[in-house]
Design an enzyme around this catalytic site. Structure first.
Site, PDB file in Angstrom:
ATOM      1  N   SER A 180       0.847  -1.188   0.000  1.00 10.71           N
ATOM      2  CA  SER A 180       0.000   0.000   0.000  1.00 10.71           C
ATOM      3  C   SER A 180       0.880   1.236   0.000  1.00 10.71           C
ATOM      4  O   SER A 180       2.070   1.172   0.364  1.00 10.71           O
ATOM      5  CB  SER A 180      -0.872   0.004   1.262  1.00 10.71           C
ATOM      6  OG  SER A 180      -1.527   1.240   1.448  1.00 10.71           O
ATOM      7  N   TYR A 205      -1.777  -0.361  10.739  1.00  5.82           N
ATOM      8  CA  TYR A 205      -1.842  -0.685   9.316  1.00  5.82           C
ATOM      9  C   TYR A 205      -0.528  -0.323   8.641  1.00  5.82           C
ATOM     10  O   TYR A 205       0.018  -1.097   7.851  1.00  5.82           O
ATOM     11  CB  TYR A 205      -3.009   0.055   8.669  1.00  5.82           C
ATOM     12  CG  TYR A 205      -3.225  -0.308   7.209  1.00  5.82           C
ATOM     13  CD1 TYR A 205      -3.646  -1.589   6.847  1.00  5.82           C
ATOM     14  CD2 TYR A 205      -3.017   0.627   6.200  1.00  5.82           C
ATOM     15  CE1 TYR A 205      -3.851  -1.929   5.515  1.00  5.82           C
ATOM     16  CE2 TYR A 205      -3.225   0.300   4.864  1.00  5.82           C
ATOM     17  CZ  TYR A 205      -3.636  -0.979   4.530  1.00  5.82           C
ATOM     18  OH  TYR A 205      -3.831  -1.309   3.210  1.00  5.82           O
TER      19      TYR A 205
END
Length: 253
Positions: free
Chosen positions: A149, A162
């Protein structure tokens, strides 16, 4: 033109929706036999039917890859079905956002379980077969693509754990690349920016409202955009390896 992945077998995790579903379709269009892995049997069966209706070959392997035994069993099932493995796309992931202070530690554990442990378990089970395919296969090369990501490149408030999981994916990918790339198992990481998927919907309403109110991305990427990027990575000639690909919406700063 002959499809570039004829004679190969690919595994795509997190294939019941979003990027995983689009990637399974894209690899099948390139000629690969595709094994789709996720927990939701109904969605996998629908995807397999769609791929087969389009002339492709697919197989559903239902598994919770956060369980090491289930991950290994899924890979064994796929090897039994197809006899080989050439491509692993570690796509399954979870994004649960919020401040560190007062956080639900269970959310942290769920993210670590899928974003990191699931990726590790699938890679561990698949790697011997990928190494074999690189020695004895139609392309004499095999591929691992790990979906990270933008959050694996830069940290942001409320993304802490995250961020940790995706920075970890980037580090693991590069270390593994250095270990095995000379055996012609290519290892690459793909880091998307904003993509229109279910990922945000896993958060509570307050987080979803905050993201919506601060959203300055009028045109996010679509899952098919990322699927095309993955297909690009795994269809390069044997001499070429894409170690890192960062895919962003044009409208995302």
């Amino acid at each position: 033109m002959t499809p570039k992945l004829i004679g190969t077998v690919a595994i795509v995790t997190g294939a019941s929706s979003g990027i995983g579903r689009a990637t399974a379709r894209a690899l099948a269009e390139h000629g690969a036999s595709v094994a789709v892995v996720a927990r939701r049997r109904d969605r996998l069966d629908t995807l397999v039917a769609q791929i087969e209706a389009a002339g492709g070959t697919a197989h559903a392997a239902v598994a919770d890859i956060t369980d090491r035994t289930q991950a290994a069993r899924a890979v064994a099932e796929i090897i039994e079905r197809f006899g080989r493995l050439d491509i692993l796309v570690n796509n399954a992931g979870l994004m649960l956002l919020g401040p560190v202070h007062g956080a639900d530690v269970g959310d942290w554990e769920r993210m670590i379980a899928i974003n990191q442990n699931g990726l590790l378990y699938m890679t561990h089970a698949a790697l011997p077969h990928l190494l074999e395919a690189a020695k004895d296969g139609p392309r004499e090369v095999a591929d691992i693509v790990n979906i990270s990501s933008q959050a694996g490149r830069e940290a942001s408030a409320n993304f802490g754990v995250y961020n940790m999981t995706k920075f970890g994916v980037n580090g693991f990918t590069e270390a593994l690349r250095q270990e095995i790339t000379q055996s012609h198992v290519r290892v690459g990481v793909l880091e998307p920016g904003a993509v229109d998927t279910e990922l945000v919907s896993h958060n509570n309403q307050a987080i979803r409202d905050e993201l919506a109110s601060s959203d300055a991305i009028p045109e996010p990427l679509q899952p098919e955009d990322i699927a095309e990027s993955i297909a690009f990575m795994v269809t390069r000639p044997r001499r070429a390896s894409i170690a890192e690909l960062w895919a962003m919406p044009t409208s995302q700063a």
